[in-house]
Design a protein around this motif. Structure first.
Motif, short mmCIF file in Angstrom:
data_model
loop_
_atom_site.label_atom_id
_atom_site.label_comp_id
_atom_site.label_asym_id
_atom_site.label_seq_id
_atom_site.Cartn_x
_atom_site.Cartn_y
_atom_site.Cartn_z
N ARG A 169 -14.90 -14.68 11.81
CA ARG A 169 -16.15 -15.30 11.35
C ARG A 169 -15.80 -16.43 10.42
O ARG A 169 -15.02 -16.27 9.48
N GLU A 206 -21.66 -17.50 10.75
CA GLU A 206 -22.73 -16.76 10.09
C GLU A 206 -23.67 -17.71 9.36
O GLU A 206 -23.24 -18.76 8.86
N HIS A 208 -24.91 -18.62 6.28
CA HIS A 208 -24.23 -18.26 5.03
C HIS A 208 -24.50 -19.25 3.91
O HIS A 208 -23.61 -19.58 3.13
N ASP A 235 -26.99 -12.82 10.23
CA ASP A 235 -27.06 -11.89 9.12
C ASP A 235 -28.53 -11.75 8.74
O ASP A 235 -29.21 -12.75 8.52
N SER A 280 -25.02 -8.81 11.54
CA SER A 280 -24.77 -8.21 10.22
C SER A 280 -26.05 -7.62 9.66
O SER A 280 -27.03 -8.33 9.45
#
Length: 343
Positions: A169, A206, A208, A235, A280
């Motif tokens: 990732r 991701e 993020h 996520d 996630s």
């Protein structure tokens, strides 16, 4: 994600605030769900978790993200090498997701990796992926720095292959206008994905923080990269686009920051799932019935199922009201309960 990730932010530069940083600031038609050979192997691996004894299997598999134990790991109460066995013996979870921070200098240490791999093999634990932080920004506007960031990830691709993971990732971070960062990230992901393909490894991104927490932006990046081994890691919680600045660059200080602008998590997950090669399950707090306070798991898991995703969903507890172990158990119970209702 908002509940973005401390691990990334206290490793990376604060400058991401210029693009609206999330708690852990740090991209989408050919990147199909589970389309690569390695991901297909992952989808048929052991670790499918029954909702209960004698019940039918869930439509997904459950894994445990190492970040759920970040307090124990940073304090030295838990050693990285012991994480896979703890996941299996304490929680019955047979698949793990590593965080490179906790074995940062071991990517090329074959003896260390062999020890980790043997512990997994001896205990029936599957290594799913390595979450990589602190290796530079894939969206850096400086071409030299951007190339260095890409090459810094090569060792983790090789480590992932050695451990039997299906992916690493990475983050889609960078300073500047969203469109400029996107162009730079697309170039970096294409180069890294080409390298990873020679090792049968997926490169997944991701949401993020910053622009990467904008589902539409990240989905567009994936579409433009257009590589079969390049995908996303949606996520459930990392959708903060802009966050207050912490008083210090520490986990405790980041925990006290507030999200000023948040992208709709259900829309974001919907936009990212067509490219998902991992998911996630972020949690912070739970109500008296064991439901996640910040995310409607029935609603969000239905989005995951409707995308025909059958791979691993990684537990990532980031709360502070419960102990790490209790938070993990609560998340596990929630995934099993809601997953059974949808399976």
């Amino acid at each position: 994600m908002n509940n973005p990730k401390h691990r990334r932010e206290f490793l990376r530069q604060m400058a991401l605030y210029t693009m609206g940083a999330g708690l852990l600031p740090s991209v989408l038609s050919a990147c199909n769900t589970g389309s690569s050979t390695k991901e297909s192997k992952d989808s048929t691996s052991t670790g499918q978790t029954p909702a209960a004894s004698g019940a039918k299997e869930l439509f997904f598999k459950i894994s445990l993200a190492e970040w759920s134990f970040h307090q124990a790991l940073f304090s030295g109460k838990l050693n990285h090498l012991d994480f896979p066995v703890k996941a299996k013996t304490d929680f019955g979870i047979e698949a793990v997701e590593y965080v490179n921070q906790f074995f940062k200098d071991k990517a090329k240490d074959k003896a260390y990796l062999a020890d980790l791999k043997k512990r997994c093999s001896d205990n029936g634990v599957r290594s799913v992926l390595i979450m990589c932080d602190g290796e530079g920004e894939m969206g850096d506007q400086d071409a030299k720095k951007r190339l260095q960031a890409v090459e810094n990830h090569y060792k983790w691709v090789e480590a992932a292959e050695f451990l039997g993971c299906h992916a690493i990732r990475v983050n889609a971070a960078g300073e500047g206008k969203p469109e400029d960062v996107a162009k730079a990230v697309e170039e970096s992901l294409a180069k890294l994905s080409d390298f990873a393909s020679t090792h049968n490894i997926n490169v997944i991104v991701e949401n993020h923080g910053g622009s990467s927490s904008n589902g539409k932006w990240l989905a567009a990046v994936m579409k433009n990269v257009n590589k079969p081994n390049c995908g996303t890691l949606p996520d459930f919680g990392n959708f903060c686009l802009n966050r207050t600045k912490p008083e210090a660059n520490t986990p405790e200080a980041w925990a006290k920051t507030k999200c000023l602008e948040e992208y709709d998590r259900y829309q974001g997950v919907t936009e990212l799932m067509p490219y998902a090669k991992g998911v996630s399950a972020k949690t912070h707090d739970f109500d008296a019935n064991g439901n996640c306070v910040e995310t409607d798991y029935a609603r969000i898991l239905k989005i995951v199922k409707d995308a025909n995703y059958t791979g691993h969903i990684g537990i990532e507890y980031e709360g502070s009201k419960l102990s790490e172990e209790e938070g993990i158990r609560k998340t596990l119970e929630l995934l099993k309960r809601v997953g059974a209702e949808l399976s």
